[in-house]
Design a protein around this motif. Sequence first.
Motif, mmCIF file in Angstrom:
data_model
loop_
_atom_site.group_PDB
_atom_site.id
_atom_site.type_symbol
_atom_site.label_atom_id
_atom_site.label_comp_id
_atom_site.label_asym_id
_atom_site.label_seq_id
_atom_site.Cartn_x
_atom_site.Cartn_y
_atom_site.Cartn_z
ATOM 1 N N GLU A 296 6.323 -27.494 22.221
ATOM 2 C CA GLU A 296 6.548 -26.188 22.740
ATOM 3 C C GLU A 296 7.129 -26.029 23.901
ATOM 4 O O GLU A 296 8.208 -25.694 24.843
ATOM 5 N N VAL A 299 9.692 -28.481 25.486
ATOM 6 C CA VAL A 299 10.501 -27.924 25.262
ATOM 7 C C VAL A 299 11.086 -26.658 25.933
ATOM 8 O O VAL A 299 12.536 -26.766 26.661
ATOM 9 N N MET A 302 11.597 -28.302 30.194
ATOM 10 C CA MET A 302 12.824 -28.797 29.364
ATOM 11 C C MET A 302 14.331 -27.650 29.326
ATOM 12 O O MET A 302 15.801 -28.128 30.188
ATOM 13 N N THR A 303 14.047 -26.514 28.925
ATOM 14 C CA THR A 303 15.259 -25.205 28.669
ATOM 15 C C THR A 303 15.438 -25.035 30.425
ATOM 16 O O THR A 303 16.742 -24.357 30.400
ATOM 17 N N LEU A 304 14.133 -25.140 31.406
ATOM 18 C CA LEU A 304 14.419 -24.669 32.552
ATOM 19 C C LEU A 304 14.806 -25.778 33.369
ATOM 20 O O LEU A 304 15.133 -26.163 34.483
ATOM 21 N N GLY A 305 15.458 -26.932 33.116
ATOM 22 C CA GLY A 305 16.168 -28.455 33.362
ATOM 23 C C GLY A 305 15.304 -29.474 33.621
ATOM 24 O O GLY A 305 16.208 -30.919 34.154
ATOM 25 N N LEU A 306 14.079 -29.117 33.703
ATOM 26 C CA LEU A 306 13.056 -30.116 33.850
ATOM 27 C C LEU A 306 13.449 -31.423 32.286
ATOM 28 O O LEU A 306 13.038 -30.958 31.470
ATOM 29 N N PRO B 30 8.649 -26.103 17.655
ATOM 30 C CA PRO B 30 9.778 -27.164 17.973
ATOM 31 C C PRO B 30 10.183 -28.017 16.840
ATOM 32 O O PRO B 30 9.894 -28.146 15.572
ATOM 33 N N MET B 77 21.003 -24.565 22.323
ATOM 34 C CA MET B 77 20.299 -25.685 23.961
ATOM 35 C C MET B 77 19.809 -26.781 23.366
ATOM 36 O O MET B 77 19.152 -27.591 24.100
ATOM 37 N N ILE B 79 17.821 -27.479 20.970
ATOM 38 C CA ILE B 79 15.828 -28.067 20.546
ATOM 39 C C ILE B 79 16.503 -28.366 18.910
ATOM 40 O O ILE B 79 15.128 -28.508 18.828
ATOM 41 N N SER B 98 20.827 -34.209 26.157
ATOM 42 C CA SER B 98 19.060 -33.456 25.345
ATOM 43 C C SER B 98 18.699 -31.922 25.819
ATOM 44 O O SER B 98 20.459 -31.694 26.456
ATOM 45 N N ILE B 99 18.268 -30.909 25.694
ATOM 46 C CA ILE B 99 17.483 -29.983 26.398
ATOM 47 C C ILE B 99 17.900 -30.197 27.834
ATOM 48 O O ILE B 99 18.795 -29.000 28.580
ATOM 49 N N SER B 100 17.337 -30.626 28.488
ATOM 50 C CA SER B 100 17.301 -30.571 30.329
ATOM 51 C C SER B 100 19.030 -30.919 30.945
ATOM 52 O O SER B 100 19.414 -30.557 31.091
ATOM 53 N N ALA B 103 20.333 -28.044 29.770
ATOM 54 C CA ALA B 103 19.810 -26.740 30.689
ATOM 55 C C ALA B 103 20.118 -26.720 32.553
ATOM 56 O O ALA B 103 21.065 -25.837 33.393
ATOM 57 N N ASN B 104 20.650 -28.231 32.798
ATOM 58 C CA ASN B 104 21.085 -28.511 34.148
ATOM 59 C C ASN B 104 22.456 -28.417 33.862
ATOM 60 O O ASN B 104 23.393 -28.560 35.344
ATOM 61 N N PHE B 109 17.901 -20.551 27.797
ATOM 62 C CA PHE B 109 17.471 -19.872 26.685
ATOM 63 C C PHE B 109 16.008 -19.105 26.578
ATOM 64 O O PHE B 109 15.513 -19.794 27.047
ATOM 65 N N LYS B 132 15.149 -25.283 39.181
ATOM 66 C CA LYS B 132 16.314 -26.361 38.753
ATOM 67 C C LYS B 132 17.635 -25.350 37.707
ATOM 68 O O LYS B 132 18.157 -26.243 36.891
#
Lengths: 321, 297
Positions: A296, A299, A302-306, B30, B77, B79, B98-100, B103-104, B109, B132
Amino acid sequence: MGVTAKISIKKGLIKPMDEIQKTLLEQVAGLHEMPAGAYNIRANGKSTDRATTAHIDIVTKTDKQGIDIVIKPGTKKESVHIPVVLSESGLTEMVYNDFYVGDDCDVTIVAGCGIHNSGDADSRHDGIHTFYIGKNSHVKYVEKHYGSGDGKGGRIMNPETRVEVGENSFMEMETVQIKGVDSTKRLTSAKLAENARIIVTEKLMTHGTQTAETCFQVDLDGEGSSANIISRSVARDESNQIFLSKINGNHRCKGHSECDGIIMDSAKISAIPEITANHPDAELIHEAAIGKIAGEQIVKLMTLGLTEAEAEAQIVNGFLK
Amino acid sequence: MLELQNLCFQISKDTTEPMNGVFSAKEDSPAGKAPLEKGAAAKEIIKNINLTFDDHSFIAITGPNGGGKSTLAKLIMGIEQPTSGRILYNGTDITQMSISERANLGISFAFQQPVRFKGIKVKDLIALATGKAMGSTANNAVGKTTSKTDSEPAGSQKTTPRVNLPNACDYLSKVGLCARDYINRDVDASLSGGELKRIEIATIIARNTPLSVFDEPEAGIDLWSFNNLIQVFEDMHRESDNSLILISHQERILNIADEIIVLAEGSVKARGRREEILPELLRGTEGCKFYSTPQMA
Ligand SMILES: Nc1ncnc2c1ncn2[C@@H]1O[C@H](COP(=O)(O)OP(=O)(O)O)[C@@H](O)[C@H]1O
Ligand SMILES: [Mg+2]
């Protein structure tokens, strides 16, 4: 800050520091140039530069390799740097450094060892640092280990630290080894007098096929003494770590040790605690948690863009910071 | 615009927890439960959902516990992966992204149960969020794609983007936290649940993306901060073209949304303007026609 007397040992015979040595120095002591305060720089088996102050003396041992660092009682807000660098492949050394810290001192001691090995023979630095700390003193001791070079020869460091913490004194020890040391066995032992305290923070990262073994042995002899041993480590690839901690509570005292490990790839970490209460008022705790990075956490980042790899790097860096 | 088309999500039966209301402990874990092929012994969590979220919309999703709200947010998102169906974002199919990547593209979320980290500070998290983040402007997207092309070795350390401190403080004070006290704290177990929740919300505010989904933002937040929070959402809606989706049980949050969606047992039971839906919901769970399906004992 006392007067700094600078003595260059055997001037003229010493080659000036090369770039590799400078990089090593920067890594292990954060030094870009000669530090303020007392220092002794040991490069490829010899002391190459030294400075003392009115309160801190550094004396070469005559019976074996190493130095005595003598800190006068009442020395406040001074520092000693004693970095060691090895850049010649195949060099093996065993060094004894003894620290005599008087009563009522407040000093920072920065030690560290950097090995650059681009040859095929093992380079190895073994050091025993012994601290005799008087009463009512505060010593902050920082030790960084770093290896570089792509030779087949191993970069090996086996540091041993022995500490005697006097009445009401406080020893703060930080050790960091996060890059390039192939094999390490570190042993830290401490004996604490009445109301003495020690806090040890260890940061360790191993990768490739590296192995690291750290062992803490603490004797809480004095009434009211306390010890807190905190280890955070990351093991990646095929590397292997063993964390041992033995705390003996021999009086009314408090002891706590904590090993927090992240395993990645197929690395292994073992944490072996041993706590022994030899007194009815000894309070001893050991905590250990080993596991991979929580899914988590990745995750979330990743939701912040990494990307996943960036997220992992952030988590590991933060953990070892 | 976000479009959910025939979205389904199932999990295998043997991995489901008993339906006794304690599932909340499982929330935000997750993606671990593999969705099954249709036909296998499975539990349907999201059942053929079709929804469209327009730009600059302010929508609240509500419904009973276990209705599938968090799951829906996780599907958006990335996930969780849907068993079937598609998700389109501004016309692009993002179902496989993907999540990333999402996000980009500008989706954010805020977790119902935020994650803790040893050694990551509040300011680091805000810096990561802002660094980011992609603003609503299109030219950012271009910069992003070009910078993505340089292949960095895995695990290489991107320098943490610097966030200017006044801004970081702004985000924190919006959620009722005194920045000076929190900016250098670790986002770890030393924070209380409410503090952690507010920091989570602050990072999403900091990202300032075209679409933000907040999963029960009110949970664990004290009254004073709650008033602020309402204000924050209203401001966000007024001051930008961004879209907000708020998952909530709170009347006062539902009360500021333009539209309300009622989700129960994995299906959309109702959707409409606040004025139509809210009075019905306020008649109480017993009498509410959206809630009183036979299966909901
Ligand atoms: N990982 C999971 N494993 C098993 N069941 C799950 C899992 N995640 C969600 N569920 C189930 O899916 C249903 C919807 O959950 P959720 O989306 O969290 O509901 P809500 O957010 O509306 O309260 C619940 O019945 C819950 O028990
Ligand atoms: Mg939920």
